[in-house]
Design an enzyme around this catalytic site. Structure first.
Site, PDB file in Angstrom:
ATOM      1  N   GLU B  76      42.980  38.925  53.326  1.00  0.00           N
ATOM      2  CA  GLU B  76      42.922  38.117  52.068  1.00  0.00           C
ATOM      3  C   GLU B  76      42.455  39.477  50.755  1.00  0.00           C
ATOM      4  O   GLU B  76      42.798  39.225  49.972  1.00  0.00           O
ATOM      5  CB  GLU B  76      41.801  36.900  52.716  1.00  0.00           C
ATOM      6  CG  GLU B  76      42.532  36.481  53.848  1.00  0.00           C
ATOM      7  CD  GLU B  76      42.755  37.080  54.673  1.00  0.00           C
ATOM      8  OE1 GLU B  76      42.522  37.696  55.554  1.00  0.00           O
ATOM      9  OE2 GLU B  76      42.694  36.075  55.203  1.00  0.00           O
ATOM     10  N   PHE B 138      34.722  24.756  63.256  1.00  0.00           N
ATOM     11  CA  PHE B 138      35.073  26.225  63.257  1.00  0.00           C
ATOM     12  C   PHE B 138      35.935  26.594  62.380  1.00  0.00           C
ATOM     13  O   PHE B 138      36.666  25.695  61.283  1.00  0.00           O
ATOM     14  CB  PHE B 138      36.588  25.474  64.724  1.00  0.00           C
ATOM     15  CG  PHE B 138      37.139  26.762  64.542  1.00  0.00           C
ATOM     16  CD1 PHE B 138      37.137  28.134  65.260  1.00  0.00           C
ATOM     17  CD2 PHE B 138      38.758  26.603  64.301  1.00  0.00           C
ATOM     18  CE1 PHE B 138      37.796  29.113  65.886  1.00  0.00           C
ATOM     19  CE2 PHE B 138      39.708  28.042  64.531  1.00  0.00           C
ATOM     20  CZ  PHE B 138      38.256  28.884  65.293  1.00  0.00           C
ATOM     21  N   GLN B 139      35.721  27.678  62.058  1.00  0.00           N
ATOM     22  CA  GLN B 139      35.897  28.305  60.565  1.00  0.00           C
ATOM     23  C   GLN B 139      35.306  27.903  59.077  1.00  0.00           C
ATOM     24  O   GLN B 139      36.127  27.469  58.775  1.00  0.00           O
ATOM     25  CB  GLN B 139      37.563  28.600  60.607  1.00  0.00           C
ATOM     26  CG  GLN B 139      38.110  29.479  61.557  1.00  0.00           C
ATOM     27  CD  GLN B 139      39.345  29.977  61.764  1.00  0.00           C
ATOM     28  OE1 GLN B 139      40.319  29.282  60.622  1.00  0.00           O
ATOM     29  NE2 GLN B 139      39.826  30.985  61.765  1.00  0.00           N
ATOM     30  N   LYS B 188      41.399  20.622  53.801  1.00  0.00           N
ATOM     31  CA  LYS B 188      42.877  20.305  54.981  1.00  0.00           C
ATOM     32  C   LYS B 188      43.098  18.345  54.378  1.00  0.00           C
ATOM     33  O   LYS B 188      44.436  18.136  53.452  1.00  0.00           O
ATOM     34  CB  LYS B 188      42.850  20.078  56.398  1.00  0.00           C
ATOM     35  CG  LYS B 188      43.710  20.117  56.807  1.00  0.00           C
ATOM     36  CD  LYS B 188      43.641  21.130  58.264  1.00  0.00           C
ATOM     37  CE  LYS B 188      45.328  21.175  58.806  1.00  0.00           C
ATOM     38  NZ  LYS B 188      45.329  21.766  60.393  1.00  0.00           N
ATOM     39  N   MET B 490      33.098  62.205  46.038  1.00  0.00           N
ATOM     40  CA  MET B 490      32.890  61.848  44.885  1.00  0.00           C
ATOM     41  C   MET B 490      30.896  61.311  45.476  1.00  0.00           C
ATOM     42  O   MET B 490      30.022  61.962  44.675  1.00  0.00           O
ATOM     43  CB  MET B 490      32.807  59.950  44.473  1.00  0.00           C
ATOM     44  CG  MET B 490      31.930  59.468  43.056  1.00  0.00           C
ATOM     45  SD  MET B 490      32.344  61.307  41.826  1.00  0.00           S
ATOM     46  CE  MET B 490      33.429  60.662  40.936  1.00  0.00           C
TER      47      MET B 490
HETATM   48  C1  LIG Z   1      34.120  49.660  49.111  1.00  0.00           C
HETATM   49  C2  LIG Z   1      33.396  50.866  48.705  1.00  0.00           C
HETATM   50  N1  LIG Z   1      32.575  51.233  49.434  1.00  0.00           N
HETATM   51  C3  LIG Z   1      31.631  52.672  49.079  1.00  0.00           C
HETATM   52  C4  LIG Z   1      32.086  53.104  48.151  1.00  0.00           C
HETATM   53  C5  LIG Z   1      31.010  54.496  47.244  1.00  0.00           C
HETATM   54  N2  LIG Z   1      31.736  55.799  46.942  1.00  0.00           N
HETATM   55  C6  LIG Z   1      32.310  55.753  45.861  1.00  0.00           C
HETATM   56  S1  LIG Z   1      33.526  56.997  45.751  1.00  0.00           S
HETATM   57  C7  LIG Z   1      33.446  57.143  47.545  1.00  0.00           C
HETATM   58  C8  LIG Z   1      34.184  58.373  48.095  1.00  0.00           C
HETATM   59  C9  LIG Z   1      35.950  57.947  47.510  1.00  0.00           C
HETATM   60  O1  LIG Z   1      36.692  59.138  48.867  1.00  0.00           O
HETATM   61  P1  LIG Z   1      38.020  59.284  48.318  1.00  0.00           P
HETATM   62  O2  LIG Z   1      39.003  57.904  48.132  1.00  0.00           O
HETATM   63  O3  LIG Z   1      38.637  59.994  49.548  1.00  0.00           O
HETATM   64  O4  LIG Z   1      38.144  59.652  46.964  1.00  0.00           O
HETATM   65  P2  LIG Z   1      37.708  61.026  46.778  1.00  0.00           P
HETATM   66  O5  LIG Z   1      36.810  60.862  45.904  1.00  0.00           O
HETATM   67  O6  LIG Z   1      37.307  62.352  47.714  1.00  0.00           O
HETATM   68  O7  LIG Z   1      38.361  61.274  45.172  1.00  0.00           O
HETATM   69  C10 LIG Z   1      32.628  56.328  48.156  1.00  0.00           C
HETATM   70  C11 LIG Z   1      32.005  56.508  49.638  1.00  0.00           C
HETATM   71  C12 LIG Z   1      32.907  52.737  47.136  1.00  0.00           C
HETATM   72  N3  LIG Z   1      32.945  52.666  45.733  1.00  0.00           N
HETATM   73  N4  LIG Z   1      33.710  51.163  47.303  1.00  0.00           N
END
Ligand SMILES: Cc1ncc(C[n+]2csc(CCOP(=O)(O)OP(=O)(O)O)c2C)c(N)n1
Ligand SMILES: [Mg+2]
Lengths: 92, 577
Positions: B76, B138-139, B188, B490
């Site tokens: 979803e 449920f749900q 529902k 990042m």
């Molecule tokens: C749902 C979610 N969880 C955690 C984060 C924190 N976060 C921001 S950037 C990042 C790393 C992303 O890794 P990747 O997709 O490999 O991108 P890169 O920075 O390596 O280009 C994380 C964990 C986020 N923005 N969103």
């Protein structure tokens, strides 16, 4: 940084009398950083208008909360009850 | 004294007092489920994204007979993001469906994302029958309660006679003023109940009210006295459908401009006074210019913390003219000297005037040249900014690019150019990993004739990787550029810079084989590791008719520059050494 003082405000809120309206107001008030000191709500009255009076306190300007409450779709209007003494907003 | 100029603005609409005339149509009876699809079609909805389950079965049964095309996503959250991508790429409302309980909660991240980025989405959730509500059935989950913090508005319909009105309101609210997501929870039994009366559709049209806005004259005064003005362009410009007006304004005034992440594409990239993105990973020229300016004309932007850096030191010499549709944004983070509320499209031209700012323009143009991006990079390993620039240079006009979140997102924002905000879809306010792939699917469905590219990261793609099955099922020709540093890059960058290099849980060197993964979903793919391979590989990807995954291996140690450290003024940026 300005040192901030806690200000107290009394709000009068008019809303469409929906069951959820009180929850919406409480959620926004907490999220935007205002403490609720007291609340009096006439809701689910059978007519269409709910009236909520609420006293809140915060370091933040009350306009922030008023704008956000006003954004709620069910809200008809919000005003600050000026009969309440307001403490100075910022001290520089 | 003050000249009053009529500016267009929207007054708060009382949705409950909209008069809706009831007319009898021919005595056709409809179930709530069937009524839903009729109303969707009346609002021009052709495509919806969703996932079925027990409490929404009557709606899926009605779908069986409907002309609305449903895309079965594989989670979803994927459905919600596809609806967001659809809405953003096409400038319309995106619609998603989910069942009660876990189906509904899985929508929440997508709704939060839509709220943070002001995207018009209507989410329909099934709910347990009204008689069972409140019994921990449920749900059963109180999705209505959960929605309060992550939607613009929400409804729970417990009376079939309210359903049509509520559905119309949902669309109106999603699009009125500042856009946003609206959830409609339908038990529902209401989906199964029958209606015989339809509403008169035309009578619920909203009316716009004109408000006198005295601040226009003040704004004109500020503008004509400014020596060093900057136009600060945000995501509101695209949403207000005011790209043309903003470009005209930038052209006529000659005002140097900067853009937020969500504003990218609003200013014509060829505008010689455009300085690029500002903020944490903004261009040096944009950030220095804003710090120096004496007037900021803010259009559809909100002084987000990723934009301002340390707020107290942001644009310290600037007076502020703030255009917004949302009253609550005015004075929220920065006091406005003149606030102009309402529809940007009508309001901005009121301020358009020629300015005498040649020295300022020249100075900033020179800064743009001095601090231009550089793509020279030692060694044979691929340099991500250069790949993204190559993709940008080679992609057809009107390509829609989505991104995930992380370094690859910032590199995309820095090194790709977009000719319209609807051609760059990225999770700005929420920064949600997992956005890119499903958003690209939605974008491609709304714009079947345009190229759609998802720039993803090796971390992010795994967050909604199941949507590769949606691509397979419908043969959606999305191109995926996977920037693979085998890291949560990042976060790794911040650990290196601000946490003494203590690399906690950011290594992804055991990622799955992405080529095998693509193959499992019948998606053509290629892995490249060397600079020399980039151009041909990008061309091959763009020439391919169907879906394609290009895995681009890059050096794990690569950082995004420049970087304004947290809670630091924007002129104190760190740069590559
Ligand atoms: C749902 C979610 N969880 C955690 C984060 C924190 N976060 C921001 S950037 C990042 C790393 C992303 O890794 P990747 O997709 O490999 O991108 P890169 O920075 O390596 O280009 C994380 C964990 C986020 N923005 N969103
Ligand atoms: Mg990565």
């Amino acid at each position: 940084m300005n040192s901030m003082t806690l200000n107290k405000y009394q709000l009068i809120i008019m809303a469409d009398d929906k069951q959820v309206v009180l929850e919406r107001i409480l959620q926004v008030t907490r999220y935007r950083g205002f403490l609720i000191n007291g609340i009096n709500a006439e809701v689910n009255t059978g007519n269409n208008v709910a009236t909520i009076t609420m006293s809140v306190s915060s370091e933040r300007p009350i306009s922030l909360l008023i704008d956000q409450i006003n954004k709620l779709i069910d809200i008809k209007g919000v005003k600050v009850d000026n009969s309440e003494v307001q403490i100075k907003q910022h001290s520089a | 004294m003050k000249k009053l100029i009529e500016a267009e603005s929207t007054e708060k609409i009382d949705f409950n007092n909209i008069t809706i005339g009831i007319i009898m149509t021919e005595s056709k009876t409809l179930t709530g489920g069937a009524l839903l699809f009729e109303v969707l079609q009346e609002h021009g909805v052709q495509h919806v994204f969703g996932y079925p389950g027990g409490a929404i079965m009557p709606i899926y049964d009605a779908l069986y007979d409907s002309d609305v095309k449903h895309f079965l996503c594989r989670h979803e959250q994927g459905a919600a993001f596809s609806a967001v991508g659809y809405a953003r790429a096409a400038g319309t409302v995106g619609v998603c469906l989910a069942t009660s309980g876990p189906g509904a909660t899985n929508l929440i991240t997508g709704l939060a994302d839509a709220l943070a980025d002001s995207i018009p989405v209507v989410a329909i959730t099934g709910q347990v029958p009204t008689a069972a509500m409140g019994s921990d059935a449920f749900q059963e989950i109180d999705i209505f309660g959960l929605s309060l913090a992550c939607t613009k508005h929400s409804f729970q319909v417990t009376d079939i006679n309210e359903l049509e009105k509520v559905l119309h309101q949902a669309f109106e609210i999603a699009l009125e003023g500042r856009h946003g997501p609206v959830l409609v929870d339908i038990p529902k039994d209401v989906q199964l109940a029958e209606v015989t009366q339809r509403l008169d559709k035309l009578s619920h049209l909203k009316n716009k009210v004109k408000l006198p806005l005295a601040d226009i004259s003040k704004a004109l005064d500020l503008l004509t006295h400014a020596k060093q003005p900057i136009l600060y362009v945000g995501g509101g410009v695209g949403m207000a459908n005011a790209v043309e007006e903003v470009r005209d304004f930038a052209e006529k005034t000659g005002m140097p401009s900067v853009s937020t992440l969500k504003g990218l594409g609003a200013i014509n990239p060829d505008n010689e006074n455009y300085l690029g993105m500002l903020g944490m990973h903004g261009t040096k020229a944009a950030n220095l210019a804003v710090q120096e300016c004496d007037l900021l004309v803010v259009v559809g932007a909100r002084f987000d913390d990723r934009v301002t850096g340390k707020l107290d030191e942001f644009a310290p010499n600037a007076r502020i003219i703030h255009f917004d549709i949302d009253t609550a944004e005015i004075n929220k983070r920065r006091e406005a000297d003149a606030a102009i509320l309402g529809d940007l499209k009508g309001n901005l031209p009121l301020l358009s005037t020629e300015l005498d700012i040649a020295n300022w323009q020249e100075k900033l143009k020179q800064m743009s040249i001095d601090y231009a991006w550089r793509y020279d990079h030692p060694g044979d390993n691929i340099f991500a900014p250069a790949v993204l620039k190559t993709v940008s240079d080679l992609m057809p006009s009107n390509t829609c690019v989505t991104t995930d979140v992380g370094q690859h997102q910032m590199w995309s924002a820095q090194h790709m150019t977009f000719d319209d905000p609807s051609n760059f879809l990225t999770s700005g306010g929420m920064g949600t990993m997992g956005f890119g792939l499903p958003a690209a699917i939605g974008a491609q469905i709304s714009r079947p004739h345009d190229t759609v590219i998802a720039v993803s990261g090796d971390g992010s793609i795994m967050m909604n990787v199941q949507e590769l099955a949606t691509i397979k099922r419908y043969q959606i020709p999305v191109k995926i550029v996977l920037i693979d540093n085998a890291k949560l890059g990042m976060v790794r960058q911040w650990q290196d810079l601000f946490f003494d290099g203590r690399l906690s849980e950011t290594d992804l060197s055991d990622n799955p084989d992405f080529i095998m993964l693509a193959t499992a979903f019948d998606i053509k793919s290629k892995l490249i590791t060397q600079k020399s391979e980039v151009k041909a590989a990008v061309e091959e990807m763009l020439d391919h008719d169907g879906p394609y995954l290009l895995q681009v291996k890059i050096d794990a140690a690569e950082n995004v520059w420049p970087l304004v450290p947290p809670n630091t003024a924007n002129d104190k940026m760190m740069e590559s050494v």
